[in-house]
Design a protein around this motif. Sequence first.
Motif, mmCIF file in Angstrom:
data_model
loop_
_atom_site.group_PDB
_atom_site.id
_atom_site.type_symbol
_atom_site.label_atom_id
_atom_site.label_comp_id
_atom_site.label_asym_id
_atom_site.label_seq_id
_atom_site.Cartn_x
_atom_site.Cartn_y
_atom_site.Cartn_z
ATOM 1 N N ALA A 1 0.853 -1.200 0.000
ATOM 2 C CA ALA A 1 0.000 0.000 0.000
ATOM 3 C C ALA A 1 0.886 1.247 0.000
ATOM 4 N N THR A 2 0.650 2.130 -0.982
ATOM 5 C CA THR A 2 1.442 3.355 -1.117
ATOM 6 C C THR A 2 0.503 4.571 -1.095
ATOM 7 N N PRO A 3 0.845 5.616 -0.323
ATOM 8 C CA PRO A 3 -0.027 6.802 -0.265
ATOM 9 C C PRO A 3 -0.075 7.513 -1.631
ATOM 10 N N THR A 4 -1.233 8.072 -1.978
ATOM 11 C CA THR A 4 -1.372 8.950 -3.161
ATOM 12 C C THR A 4 -1.551 10.380 -2.667
ATOM 13 N N ARG A 5 -0.982 11.327 -3.423
ATOM 14 C CA ARG A 5 -0.994 12.731 -2.990
ATOM 15 C C ARG A 5 -1.483 13.632 -4.117
ATOM 16 N N ARG A 6 -2.072 14.762 -3.710
ATOM 17 C CA ARG A 6 -2.412 15.852 -4.631
ATOM 18 C C ARG A 6 -2.126 17.152 -3.900
ATOM 19 N N ASP A 7 -1.293 17.990 -4.524
ATOM 20 C CA ASP A 7 -0.864 19.245 -3.898
ATOM 21 C C ASP A 7 -0.241 18.977 -2.527
ATOM 22 N N ASN A 8 0.570 17.912 -2.481
ATOM 23 C CA ASN A 8 1.291 17.515 -1.254
ATOM 24 C C ASN A 8 0.362 17.112 -0.119
ATOM 25 N N LYS A 9 -0.868 16.797 -0.444
ATOM 26 C CA LYS A 9 -1.816 16.328 0.568
ATOM 27 C C LYS A 9 -2.214 14.897 0.228
ATOM 28 N N ILE A 10 -2.147 13.998 1.255
ATOM 29 C CA ILE A 10 -2.492 12.590 1.033
ATOM 30 C C ILE A 10 -3.996 12.473 0.794
ATOM 31 N N THR A 11 -4.340 11.866 -0.321
ATOM 32 C CA THR A 11 -5.758 11.759 -0.686
ATOM 33 C C THR A 11 -6.259 10.327 -0.700
ATOM 34 N N GLY A 12 -5.351 9.369 -0.530
ATOM 35 C CA GLY A 12 -5.775 7.972 -0.541
ATOM 36 C C GLY A 12 -4.574 7.047 -0.599
ATOM 37 N N ALA A 13 -4.808 5.811 -1.078
ATOM 38 C CA ALA A 13 -3.712 4.850 -1.192
ATOM 39 C C ALA A 13 -3.987 3.937 -2.370
ATOM 40 N N VAL A 14 -2.911 3.562 -3.046
ATOM 41 C CA VAL A 14 -3.028 2.595 -4.123
ATOM 42 C C VAL A 14 -2.380 1.293 -3.641
ATOM 43 N N CYS A 15 -3.097 0.206 -3.858
ATOM 44 C CA CYS A 15 -2.641 -1.104 -3.373
ATOM 45 C C CYS A 15 -2.358 -2.001 -4.573
ATOM 46 N N VAL A 16 -1.093 -2.392 -4.702
ATOM 47 C CA VAL A 16 -0.655 -3.265 -5.784
ATOM 48 C C VAL A 16 -0.409 -4.647 -5.199
ATOM 49 N N GLY A 17 -1.076 -5.634 -5.780
ATOM 50 C CA GLY A 17 -1.024 -6.952 -5.162
ATOM 51 C C GLY A 17 -0.468 -8.039 -6.041
ATOM 52 N N GLN A 18 -0.408 -9.208 -5.437
ATOM 53 C CA GLN A 18 0.000 -10.435 -6.127
ATOM 54 C C GLN A 18 -1.002 -11.512 -5.736
ATOM 55 N N ASP A 19 -1.525 -12.165 -6.768
ATOM 56 C CA ASP A 19 -2.481 -13.239 -6.500
ATOM 57 C C ASP A 19 -1.712 -14.471 -6.025
ATOM 58 N N ILE A 20 -1.899 -14.815 -4.759
ATOM 59 C CA ILE A 20 -1.183 -15.971 -4.189
ATOM 60 C C ILE A 20 -2.160 -17.103 -3.886
#
Length: 538
Positions: free
Chosen positions: A477-496
């Motif tokens: 999980a990595t934070p997403t930002r807009r104008d240096n403000k955290i607006t959410g998170a993007v989660c990149v996964g692996q199907d295990i």
Amino acid sequence: GGVPEDMYNRALLASGAPLFVLDRNGVIVTWNERMAALTGVGMISANGAQFGDLVTGTEQASVAAALHEAIIEQRPVSFEVQFAGCRRPVNAQVHLSSLCQSPMAFGALGVVASGSNGADDNLDDDELKREDFIQILSGANAPVFILDTDGRIKFWNASMAMKTGVSEEAATGCKLVELMEPKTVQGAQQVLQNAFIGMDSAVSVLHMMCNDGGSLQVAFSLRCVRRADHSVHSVVGVGQDFSGIYTIQGLMQNTADEFTRLLQTSAAPILALDSNIFIVEWNKKLEQLTGFTRAETMNRGMREFLCADDSQIAQLSAIYQNALHGMETEDVECKLRRKGSSQAVHIRFNAASRRNNGQEIVGVYCLGQDVTDIIRHRNEAAQVANDLRSIIDTAHAPIFRVDSDHKVAQWNQNLAGLSGFSQEETLGMNIANFVTEDADRKRVKEMLDKALRGETMANFELTLTSKNGASYILLNATPTRRDNKITGAVCVGQDITQLRQLSDAQDLVVDDLRRLIATANAPIFGVDTRLAVTEWNQ
């Protein structure tokens, strides 16, 4: 301002010369004692009467014509008149003068006339210095002067002395042009020459020099005073000081000039339109941005310089029309043509009403900002974002994005295939709705909260609810930002899921092997590399 009316009337009534005043309809408003004595018509009887009614019938037509010339055409006249009410026949010669008929100085008085019983056939050289008129002119608030036919000053009242700083003693005998600004003398001489030959001037602006080095701009009414033979005796100038008005006009013009310079040199693009949406101002910044000069755009329709389709032009026209009706609009974006190029200039402007001195709306001011680079960067960023969305959507890994409330904002195709839930079904839903185990829900919430505080979370596992059964995902999980403000998170996964299934199968094999060893009929034991016993069957 002029001479107070009561002062003027008192001077006339007390005069030793026969004097009367007519209004513009020929009605007597003043009739002094000398006139009453001369004609036999008393002051009370005369006041309010028509002047023509007091003369003999045979002379009424000629008197009416003379009064029309004096009052309506404002030209001094002389004529002989026989008054019908005289106790004895008197052939009175009346000299009509425009000396005091200027409304600027004395209000709406008609004609001031002086009469005689024939004892004097001509005006004396000192006629204009009668005590009554000198008193009036000297005390008048308006600037007044009298010139002889050589242009020399015979009279210079207190107002002229005060305004110019030149005393009556110093002015008397000087030529008027000697007291004027040199650069204005030529034009003034022509006006004075016309007066000396009998041509009155309604209003002429004369520029007088002042002792303090300044100048006085006065609008004078020049009137000729004539002798009985119609020759010009002198010229009277009655004026009004417009210096203050001209100063204000000068300041207003300076302000207008400064505004024009500011508009032209502004770092912001500015244009002005008239009520027909034609360009009447186009500043240098717009010349620089578009390549079109001011001369090329003036008095041409704004539409010629727009890069817009019909709907956009209609929208802009509505905004202009609103401004013409006093409804101003902010942050309007439009595209202007760039000369010799297919690229457009993007302008964000405010449409403000343009008004004249009477506060009437006569057009529109468009004060703008060049946002071409901003639009380009915005478009580039949008393109990058679209590319990223496409990459995420088509990636062979399960990827989703959540907002600051843990609600799904993106759900890629791989994840849709794993879960059986499409992006449309998941958008706006809390991610916890798609996690099977309660323990996983709690763990996912903790991990996302940390990501929303700015931490990057790696390798946390969750069991994803699936329409086809549970799927196992290993996520970062990595934070997403807009104008240096955290607006959410993007989660990149692996199907295990398959790895979990293989691991579970391996665990079963190991368990089966352990049971086989433990229950075998043969003695079996196992050791590790240090020969330590790890297995010892029954």
